[in-house]
Design a protein around this motif. Structure first.
Motif, PDB file in Angstrom:
ATOM      1  N   ASN A 191       0.739  -1.204  -0.025  1.00 17.91           N
ATOM      2  CA  ASN A 191      -0.089  -0.039  -0.082  1.00 17.91           C
ATOM      3  C   ASN A 191       0.960   1.205  -0.142  1.00 17.91           C
ATOM      4  N   GLY A 192       0.549   2.518  -0.704  1.00 18.83           N
ATOM      5  CA  GLY A 192       1.154   3.644  -0.575  1.00 18.83           C
ATOM      6  C   GLY A 192       0.860   4.635  -1.555  1.00 18.83           C
ATOM      7  N   LYS A 193       1.528   5.796  -1.662  1.00 23.63           N
ATOM      8  CA  LYS A 193       1.299   6.871  -2.587  1.00 23.63           C
ATOM      9  C   LYS A 193       2.377   7.100  -3.323  1.00 23.63           C
ATOM     10  N   PHE A 194       2.456   7.603  -4.720  1.00 20.02           N
ATOM     11  CA  PHE A 194       3.588   7.882  -5.274  1.00 20.02           C
ATOM     12  C   PHE A 194       3.436   8.792  -6.702  1.00 20.02           C
ATOM     13  N   THR A 195       4.571   9.771  -6.624  1.00 20.33           N
ATOM     14  CA  THR A 195       4.197  10.516  -7.896  1.00 20.33           C
ATOM     15  C   THR A 195       5.675  10.274  -8.667  1.00 20.33           C
ATOM     16  N   LEU A 196       5.262   9.961  -9.945  1.00 18.39           N
ATOM     17  CA  LEU A 196       6.382   9.534 -11.138  1.00 18.39           C
ATOM     18  C   LEU A 196       6.351  10.585 -11.683  1.00 18.39           C
ATOM     19  N   VAL A 197       7.665  11.368 -12.105  1.00 22.25           N
ATOM     20  CA  VAL A 197       8.036  12.552 -12.775  1.00 22.25           C
ATOM     21  C   VAL A 197       9.081  12.136 -13.686  1.00 22.25           C
ATOM     22  N   VAL A 198       8.790  12.457 -14.958  1.00 19.72           N
ATOM     23  CA  VAL A 198       9.976  12.392 -16.020  1.00 19.72           C
ATOM     24  C   VAL A 198       9.847  13.623 -16.649  1.00 19.72           C
ATOM     25  N   PRO A 199      11.196  14.280 -16.275  1.00 21.43           N
ATOM     26  CA  PRO A 199      11.398  15.779 -16.851  1.00 21.43           C
ATOM     27  C   PRO A 199      12.115  15.887 -17.990  1.00 21.43           C
ATOM     28  N   HIS A 200      11.411  15.952 -19.076  1.00 20.51           N
ATOM     29  CA  HIS A 200      12.267  16.356 -20.607  1.00 20.51           C
ATOM     30  C   HIS A 200      13.006  15.281 -20.774  1.00 20.51           C
ATOM     31  N   GLN A 201      12.814  13.918 -20.521  1.00 23.08           N
ATOM     32  CA  GLN A 201      13.671  12.734 -20.811  1.00 23.08           C
ATOM     33  C   GLN A 201      12.893  11.849 -21.846  1.00 23.08           C
ATOM     34  N   HIS A 202      13.574  11.374 -22.621  1.00 23.28           N
ATOM     35  CA  HIS A 202      12.988  10.125 -23.487  1.00 23.28           C
ATOM     36  C   HIS A 202      13.457   9.032 -22.707  1.00 23.28           C
ATOM     37  N   ARG A 203      12.456   8.486 -21.767  1.00 22.13           N
ATOM     38  CA  ARG A 203      12.714   7.461 -21.068  1.00 22.13           C
ATOM     39  C   ARG A 203      11.432   6.793 -20.865  1.00 22.13           C
ATOM     40  N   ASN A 204      11.327   5.447 -20.435  1.00 21.61           N
ATOM     41  CA  ASN A 204      10.323   4.868 -19.954  1.00 21.61           C
ATOM     42  C   ASN A 204      10.536   4.358 -18.664  1.00 21.61           C
ATOM     43  N   CYS A 205       9.384   4.464 -17.712  1.00 24.26           N
ATOM     44  CA  CYS A 205       9.791   4.424 -16.145  1.00 24.26           C
ATOM     45  C   CYS A 205       8.360   3.417 -15.672  1.00 24.26           C
ATOM     46  N   SER A 206       8.808   2.531 -14.827  1.00 27.56           N
ATOM     47  CA  SER A 206       7.747   1.691 -14.355  1.00 27.56           C
ATOM     48  C   SER A 206       7.724   1.513 -12.913  1.00 27.56           C
ATOM     49  N   PHE A 207       6.532   1.316 -12.268  1.00 26.23           N
ATOM     50  CA  PHE A 207       6.525   1.153 -10.487  1.00 26.23           C
ATOM     51  C   PHE A 207       5.714  -0.077 -10.561  1.00 26.23           C
ATOM     52  N   SER A 208       6.438  -1.025 -10.000  1.00 23.06           N
ATOM     53  CA  SER A 208       6.055  -2.244  -9.712  1.00 23.06           C
ATOM     54  C   SER A 208       5.423  -2.694  -8.427  1.00 23.06           C
ATOM     55  N   ILE A 209       4.134  -3.202  -8.423  1.00 20.81           N
ATOM     56  CA  ILE A 209       3.478  -3.616  -7.176  1.00 20.81           C
ATOM     57  C   ILE A 209       3.140  -5.226  -7.252  1.00 20.81           C
ATOM     58  N   ILE A 210       3.937  -5.803  -6.389  1.00 17.98           N
ATOM     59  CA  ILE A 210       3.823  -7.336  -6.593  1.00 17.98           C
ATOM     60  C   ILE A 210       2.798  -7.941  -5.824  1.00 17.98           C
ATOM     61  N   TYR A 211       1.538  -7.377  -6.221  1.00 24.64           N
ATOM     62  CA  TYR A 211       0.143  -7.764  -5.587  1.00 24.64           C
ATOM     63  C   TYR A 211      -0.775  -7.578  -6.559  1.00 24.64           C
ATOM     64  N   PRO A 212      -2.001  -8.067  -6.580  1.00 26.43           N
ATOM     65  CA  PRO A 212      -3.286  -7.574  -7.257  1.00 26.43           C
ATOM     66  C   PRO A 212      -3.555  -6.412  -6.483  1.00 26.43           C
ATOM     67  N   ALA A 213      -3.949  -5.386  -7.160  1.00 24.38           N
ATOM     68  CA  ALA A 213      -4.053  -4.014  -6.261  1.00 24.38           C
ATOM     69  C   ALA A 213      -5.115  -3.280  -6.892  1.00 24.38           C
ATOM     70  N   VAL A 214      -5.574  -2.144  -6.158  1.00 23.60           N
ATOM     71  CA  VAL A 214      -6.475  -1.098  -6.697  1.00 23.60           C
ATOM     72  C   VAL A 214      -5.607  -0.036  -6.802  1.00 23.60           C
ATOM     73  N   ILE A 215      -5.531   0.681  -8.248  1.00 22.98           N
ATOM     74  CA  ILE A 215      -4.842   1.647  -8.351  1.00 22.98           C
ATOM     75  C   ILE A 215      -5.857   2.843  -8.636  1.00 22.98           C
ATOM     76  N   LYS A 216      -5.557   3.854  -7.911  1.00 19.70           N
ATOM     77  CA  LYS A 216      -6.232   5.218  -7.989  1.00 19.70           C
ATOM     78  C   LYS A 216      -5.492   6.328  -8.344  1.00 19.70           C
ATOM     79  N   ILE A 217      -5.551   6.892  -9.483  1.00 13.52           N
ATOM     80  CA  ILE A 217      -4.818   7.730 -10.158  1.00 13.52           C
ATOM     81  C   ILE A 217      -5.606   9.235  -9.902  1.00 13.52           C
ATOM     82  N   SER A 218      -4.670  10.171  -9.167  1.00 15.01           N
ATOM     83  CA  SER A 218      -5.552  11.511  -8.708  1.00 15.01           C
ATOM     84  C   SER A 218      -5.076  12.438  -9.744  1.00 15.01           C
ATOM     85  N   ASP A 219      -3.891  12.357 -10.421  1.00 15.80           N
ATOM     86  CA  ASP A 219      -3.410  13.437 -11.348  1.00 15.80           C
ATOM     87  C   ASP A 219      -2.635  12.803 -12.299  1.00 15.80           C
ATOM     88  N   LEU A 220      -2.708  13.446 -13.660  1.00 16.39           N
ATOM     89  CA  LEU A 220      -1.996  13.024 -14.756  1.00 16.39           C
ATOM     90  C   LEU A 220      -1.567  14.162 -15.564  1.00 16.39           C
TER      91      LEU A 220
END
Length: 322
Positions: A191-220
């Motif tokens: 369980n937790g909360k996280f903000t993933l930021v990619v500042p003007h970079q050509h890259r891919n980023c993954s946040f892994s939760i090794i569980y069945p989970a509920v994801i609630k996105i509050s801002d994109l």
């Protein structure tokens, strides 16, 4: 739970003794079958962190979430050994060789891998890591102490080692450093909360939760118009260049998971989804033209939620294996 992930949990169980001792291992075993990430509990980390500096023996199969000095000494030929390291999401891991006594010409080896490999699957995936796979391995028998300190590109790293001669081994120190823009992360907690930021970079980023989970996105925030699009075709959002995708699967490698939803456009949520997969990943793909940001909360699904999925839930292909 799928057979593959049961193997993962069993593998993680082998590491509980490294953090708590044999008596506590037996006490936690039943709970850890359901919650393997008990080994990262805050109370346990505070308890162990009370000893400064923290030192202990390293086991042939081990997992560490603390800074400290760790020594492996073979008591017999040890041919298939690995130690997994994990830190907080906003940290890099540095592995420093204090002393190494192995016989490289006799078949011993000591290798660092930038990331994790479990059951043949890598995290971060080859698509998400900045280095080619071959360059993610640092072999002591090739570099020696010329590369005494090795820093990971994310909050996980590991070593593979083989030592034939009893009495041989090595000592290493694990330290962490701040990572201002964490990209690829394995969560220590369900369980937790996280903000993933990619500042003007050509890259891919993954946040892994090794569980069945509920994801609630509050801002994109991406840099184009508003809206939320669930994936309806094989093309999805890939033609846009900047998007977030929600992945689900039974292994560790995001590139081998199924895309469950594409989020092509910026919005201010909430947008919630239940994913009944063993591993849930929030992945951001960035063209480098924008400052992209996604904020989300996550929590592990309860058993009754897996048995009776409802609402905005995607997981039929996962739930069939649970």
């Amino acid at each position: 739970m799928s057979p593959n992930f049961k193997l993962h949990c069993h593998f993680i169980l082998l590491f509980l003794t490294a953090l708590r001792g044999e008596s506590r291992y037996l006490e936690l075993r039943e709970a850890a079958d359901y919650d393997p990430f008990l080994l990262f509990s805050a109370n346990l980390k505070r308890e162990l962190a009370g000893e400064q500096p923290y030192r202990r023996a390293l086991r042939c199969l081990d997992m560490l979430s603390l800074q400290g000095q760790f020594t492996f000494t073979a008591d017999r030929p040890q041919l298939h050994c690995a130690a997994f390291f994990i830190s907080e999401p906003e940290e890099f891991i540095t592995i420093h060789y204090d002393q190494v006594s192995i016989d490289c010409q006799g078949g011993d080896f000591l290798k660092v891998f930038d990331g994790w490999i479990l059951k043949g699957e890598k995290f971060p995936s080859s698509q998400d890591h900045p280095l080619p796979t071959a360059e993610r391995y640092i072999d002591f028998c090739e570099s020696g102490l010329s590369r005494r300190s090795i820093r990971s590109s994310q909050n996980v790293a590991m070593i593979f080692f083989r030592v034939h001669e009893p009495g041989n081994g090595f000592t290493l120190t694990i330290k962490t450093d701040p990572n201002l823009f964490p990209c690829n992360v394995i969560s220590q907690t369900p369980n937790g909360k996280f903000t993933l930021v990619v500042p003007h970079q050509h890259r891919n980023c993954s946040f892994s939760i090794i569980y069945p989970a509920v994801i609630k996105i509050s801002d994109l925030t991406l840099g184009h118009v508003n809206g939320l699009q669930l994936k309806k075709s094989s093309a999805g959002c890939e033609g846009i260049g900047d998007f977030v995708e929600l992945l689900g699967g039974t292994g560790l490698d995001p590139s081998k998971m199924m895309t469950l939803a594409d989020l092509c456009y910026p919005f201010h949520g909430p947008a919630q989804m239940k994913v009944g997969c063993d591993n849930t990943v929030v992945r951001m793909v960035s063209s480098g033209k924008h400052v992209n940001r996604v904020t989300f909360e996550y929590r592990q699904l309860e058993p009754y939620e897996l048995e009776n999925p409802n609402g905005n839930s995607i997981g039929e292909f996962c739930l069939s294996g649970l």
